[in-house]
Enzyme design. Structure first.
Site, short mmCIF file in Angstrom:
data_model
loop_
_atom_site.label_atom_id
_atom_site.label_comp_id
_atom_site.label_asym_id
_atom_site.label_seq_id
_atom_site.Cartn_x
_atom_site.Cartn_y
_atom_site.Cartn_z
N GLU A 156 -0.62 -4.73 6.00
CA GLU A 156 -0.76 -5.60 6.62
C GLU A 156 -1.14 -5.12 8.10
OE1 GLU A 156 -2.55 -8.28 6.45
OE2 GLU A 156 -1.66 -8.66 4.11
N ASP A 194 -15.45 1.35 3.80
CA ASP A 194 -14.08 0.84 4.74
C ASP A 194 -14.45 1.35 6.47
OD1 ASP A 194 -13.80 3.38 4.44
OD2 ASP A 194 -12.08 3.22 2.74
N HIS A 219 -4.06 -3.63 8.86
CA HIS A 219 -5.14 -4.14 9.22
C HIS A 219 -5.27 -4.48 10.90
CE1 HIS A 219 -7.13 -4.85 5.59
NE2 HIS A 219 -5.93 -5.93 5.27
N TRP A 244 -11.91 -0.82 -0.33
CA TRP A 244 -13.81 -1.19 -1.12
C TRP A 244 -14.77 -1.28 0.31
CZ3 TRP A 244 -9.27 -4.04 -1.68
CH2 TRP A 244 -9.14 -5.19 -1.03
N THR A 263 -11.75 8.92 2.26
CA THR A 263 -12.01 7.47 1.23
C THR A 263 -13.24 7.73 0.36
OG1 THR A 263 -12.65 5.68 2.70
CG2 THR A 263 -10.39 6.37 1.87
N LEU A 304 -0.19 -13.27 0.49
CA LEU A 304 0.97 -12.59 0.33
C LEU A 304 1.14 -12.22 1.84
CD1 LEU A 304 0.57 -9.05 -2.17
CD2 LEU A 304 1.84 -11.35 -2.64
N GLY A 305 0.25 -12.04 2.51
CA GLY A 305 0.14 -11.74 3.79
C GLY A 305 -0.98 -11.22 4.52
N1 ARG Z 1 -3.73 -9.75 2.03
C1 ARG Z 1 -3.52 -9.11 0.96
C2 ARG Z 1 -2.73 -10.20 0.15
O1 ARG Z 1 -2.63 -11.05 1.04
C3 ARG Z 1 -1.74 -8.05 0.61
C4 ARG Z 1 -1.99 -7.26 -0.17
C5 ARG Z 1 -0.52 -6.86 -0.65
N2 ARG Z 1 -0.75 -5.51 -1.44
C6 ARG Z 1 0.45 -5.72 -1.96
N3 ARG Z 1 0.45 -4.37 -2.71
N4 ARG Z 1 1.85 -5.51 -1.04
O2 ARG Z 1 -3.29 -9.90 -1.45
ZN ZN Z 2 -5.51 -6.77 2.78
CA CA Z 3 -14.91 5.68 2.64
#
Ligand code: ARG
Ligand code: ZN
Ligand code: CA
Length: 316
Positions: A227, A246, A230, A238, A251, A186-187
């Protein structure tokens, strides 16, 4: 040492000069007749007792002036200019300015506790849910036509020599790339500390913002929120390991990533078997199942923008 002493003297002079103009109303009579504030008097006494206070206050002035000059502070908050780099092959991939703005709007909501689902945070976490207080403003959109069908995760989209677009002013602007990534990704983002030439966040065209080509269940712009988290130094909740960390104390420890829309409460089997904070933006749930950052995450994000921090050039 000489320099420190000199600035201390300068500060003392500065404060005593300021005092001259305010000291005229110091008789007992006027103190009774007029409302007063003892702040300045207390400061005077403290400056006399501790010369190092002047040094610290001088540094605060320099810091304040610098922050004002950068012009990034809006109502006392950090405002991040965002450059969006669009790499497109099809017309659908050439996402509209309107769709781009929806991503900026989502970031502004999610980072300021203005998201409509913020109230859905369970009572268990209501004491730690955060208003991060960082805002985003669209600075410019740069578009480039390409023949590439997918860009992967090796930063090719950030390199002109590989057909991409180099970031614009990456030390003072957040660069986003909207392009086809491929491989079900996704990113992805670069953490603080990485090279400027590759700094920023990549979001697949199909998950960029709302409407347009955004596809469910990742159609609420939360890939961008995750993102950018990050990019502001947040790790996955996790800790990218079984019962990992983390680096945030408020958390709970999660077994692993959560997907979809987890039923509440979802218990961890890690030490203490806490209820997992599956609705945190740094988990892997669907867009409609993530709606909070924690105060501990907010502190980690804020830390990168202060003087000496890796993103201090953004100004705080
Ligand atoms: N880096 C993660 C991926 O590509 C992004 C997760 C984002 N989650 C979301 N619900 N938009 O899987
Ligand atoms: Zn991520
Ligand atoms: Ca934590």
């Amino acid at each position: 040492m000489k320099k420190v002493f000199l600035s201390a003297v300068t500060a003392l002079l500065l404060f005593s000069c300021q005092n001259d103009s305010t000291e005229s109303a110091d008789s007992n009579v006027s103190a009774i007749a007029q409302r007063g504030c003892a702040t300045q008097e207390v400061l005077e006494a403290q400056l006399k007792a501790d010369p190092t206070l002047a040094i610290r206050m001088n540094e605060i002035e320099a810091f304040t002036n610098k922050a004002l000059l950068t012009g990034k502070l809006v109502n006392g908050k950090v405002q991040i200019p965002v450059v969006v780099n669009v790499l497109y092959r099809t017309t659908a991939e050439n996402i509209s300015n309107a769709q781009i703005q929806t991503q900026i709007d989502v970031l502004n909501k999610d980072f300021n506790a203005l998201n409509s689902d913020f109230g859905s945070v369970p009572a268990l976490f209501s004491g730690v849910k955060a208003n991060v207080g960082i805002s985003f403003v669209l600075d410019q959109v740069i578009r480039k036509s390409t023949t590439k069908t997918s860009w992967g995760t090796n930063d090719a989209m950030k390199k002109v020599a590989q057909g991409g677009l180099a970031p614009t002013s990456p030390t003072t602007k957040l660069n986003l790339w909207a392009c086809k990534i491929g491989g079900g990704i996704l990113g992805y983002a670069q953490f603080p500390g990485g090279a400027s030439a590759t700094d920023g966040v990549v979001i697949d065209t199909q998950y960029f913002g709302l409407s347009g080509s955004a596809a469910a269940p990742y159609n609420l712009g939360r890939t961008g929120t995750h993102e950018v988290g990050h990019w502001m130094n947040l790790r996955h909740i996790w800790g990218d390991a079984t019962c990992g960390s983390d680096l945030v104390s408020d958390t709970p420890t999660h077994n692993t990533a959560n997907y979809g829309v987890p039923a509440y409460p979802h218990y961890s089997t890690c030490s203490g078997t806490p209820v997992e904070m599956t609705m945190n933006y740094m988990d892997y749930t669907d867009d409609n199942a993530m709606y909070m950052f924690s105060n501990g995450q907010k502190s980690r994000m804020a830390a990168i923008f202060v003087t000496g921090g890796p993103r201090a050039a953004f100004g705080i």
